[in-house]
Design a protein around this motif. Structure first.
Motif, mmCIF file in Angstrom:
data_model
loop_
_atom_site.group_PDB
_atom_site.id
_atom_site.type_symbol
_atom_site.label_atom_id
_atom_site.label_comp_id
_atom_site.label_asym_id
_atom_site.label_seq_id
_atom_site.Cartn_x
_atom_site.Cartn_y
_atom_site.Cartn_z
ATOM 1 N N ASP A 45 -2.424 1.646 -0.141
ATOM 2 C CA ASP A 45 -1.493 2.226 0.822
ATOM 3 C C ASP A 45 -2.242 3.024 1.895
ATOM 4 O O ASP A 45 -1.942 2.913 3.086
ATOM 5 N N LEU A 46 -3.227 3.803 1.478
ATOM 6 C CA LEU A 46 -4.003 4.589 2.440
ATOM 7 C C LEU A 46 -4.794 3.681 3.373
ATOM 8 O O LEU A 46 -4.889 3.950 4.578
ATOM 9 N N ALA A 47 -5.354 2.629 2.832
ATOM 10 C CA ALA A 47 -6.117 1.704 3.674
ATOM 11 C C ALA A 47 -5.217 1.043 4.708
ATOM 12 O O ALA A 47 -5.609 0.874 5.865
ATOM 13 N N LYS A 48 -3.991 0.700 4.310
ATOM 14 C CA LYS A 48 -3.048 0.091 5.260
ATOM 15 C C LYS A 48 -2.697 1.058 6.380
ATOM 16 O O LYS A 48 -2.498 0.658 7.518
ATOM 17 N N ARG A 49 -2.616 2.350 6.048
ATOM 18 C CA ARG A 49 -2.249 3.345 7.070
ATOM 19 C C ARG A 49 -3.310 3.472 8.147
ATOM 20 O O ARG A 49 -3.017 3.869 9.268
ATOM 21 N N THR A 100 -15.074 5.874 -1.404
ATOM 22 C CA THR A 100 -16.513 5.683 -1.554
ATOM 23 C C THR A 100 -17.001 6.203 -2.901
ATOM 24 O O THR A 100 -17.809 5.557 -3.561
ATOM 25 N N ALA A 101 -16.477 7.334 -3.319
ATOM 26 C CA ALA A 101 -16.891 7.911 -4.594
ATOM 27 C C ALA A 101 -16.479 7.038 -5.775
ATOM 28 O O ALA A 101 -17.131 7.056 -6.826
ATOM 29 N N ALA A 144 -12.447 -2.150 -3.998
ATOM 30 C CA ALA A 144 -13.248 -1.877 -2.802
ATOM 31 C C ALA A 144 -13.471 -3.146 -1.995
ATOM 32 O O ALA A 144 -13.336 -3.148 -0.767
ATOM 33 N N LYS A 145 -13.776 -4.236 -2.678
ATOM 34 C CA LYS A 145 -13.975 -5.514 -1.980
ATOM 35 C C LYS A 145 -12.690 -5.986 -1.313
ATOM 36 O O LYS A 145 -12.712 -6.470 -0.186
ATOM 37 N N GLY A 185 -9.602 -6.884 3.425
ATOM 38 C CA GLY A 185 -8.280 -6.831 4.022
ATOM 39 C C GLY A 185 -8.205 -6.071 5.321
ATOM 40 O O GLY A 185 -7.602 -6.536 6.292
ATOM 41 N N VAL A 186 -8.800 -4.890 5.387
ATOM 42 C CA VAL A 186 -8.688 -4.048 6.576
ATOM 43 C C VAL A 186 -9.347 -4.696 7.790
ATOM 44 O O VAL A 186 -8.698 -4.851 8.829
#
Length: 133
Positions: free
Chosen positions: A57-61, A101-102, A111-112, A117-118
């Protein structure tokens, strides 16, 4: 009510994960959401699953929509770049980067998927602008 509880859990989990990383407790997330721990587990079977949902969800934002038709390629790409930079370099964007990252060693597949996707979505958003040449 269940959909509302799920949304409250996601909001609370986002704030907690961004502030404390993956090490935040499920009890703390449930308390922040104002729900019982059992309610949290009803919607998300594990802390890992909740983290994955929040991370996606955060990556989509971070992605920036290109709703308006640009007058030309240069102005469209410039608008996109400035909006993307604002999103990535804001407090939430930086916290998301640090948190994800952590946890890369623990969630390699996630992560992949986010990395694939982004950038792919950003390219897809820019493609119509570039096609206008």
């Amino acid at each position: 009510m269940p959909a509302e509880n799920r949304a409250r859990v996601l909001r609370a989990a986002s704030r907690s994960f961004l502030r404390h990383g993956y090490h935040t407790s499920v009890d703390e997330i449930a308390r922040r959401a104002g729900v019982a721990k059992q309610t949290l587990y009803h919607h998300f079977p594990s802390k890992d699953q909740l983290f994955k949902e929040v991370a996606c969800d955060l990556a989509k934002r971070v992605l920036v929509g290109l709703e308006a038709e640009p007058a030309d390629v240069r102005s469209g790409l410039l608008r996109f770049g400035l909006a993307y930079r604002r999103r990535v370099l804001c407090a939430e964007g930086l916290a998301m980067f640090r948190t994800l990252t952590a946890e890369v060693p623990r969630f390699k597949a996630l992560a992949k998927a986010i990395y694939a996707g982004v950038p792919a979505r950003c390219c897809a958003a820019c493609r119509p602008i570039c096609a206008r040449r």
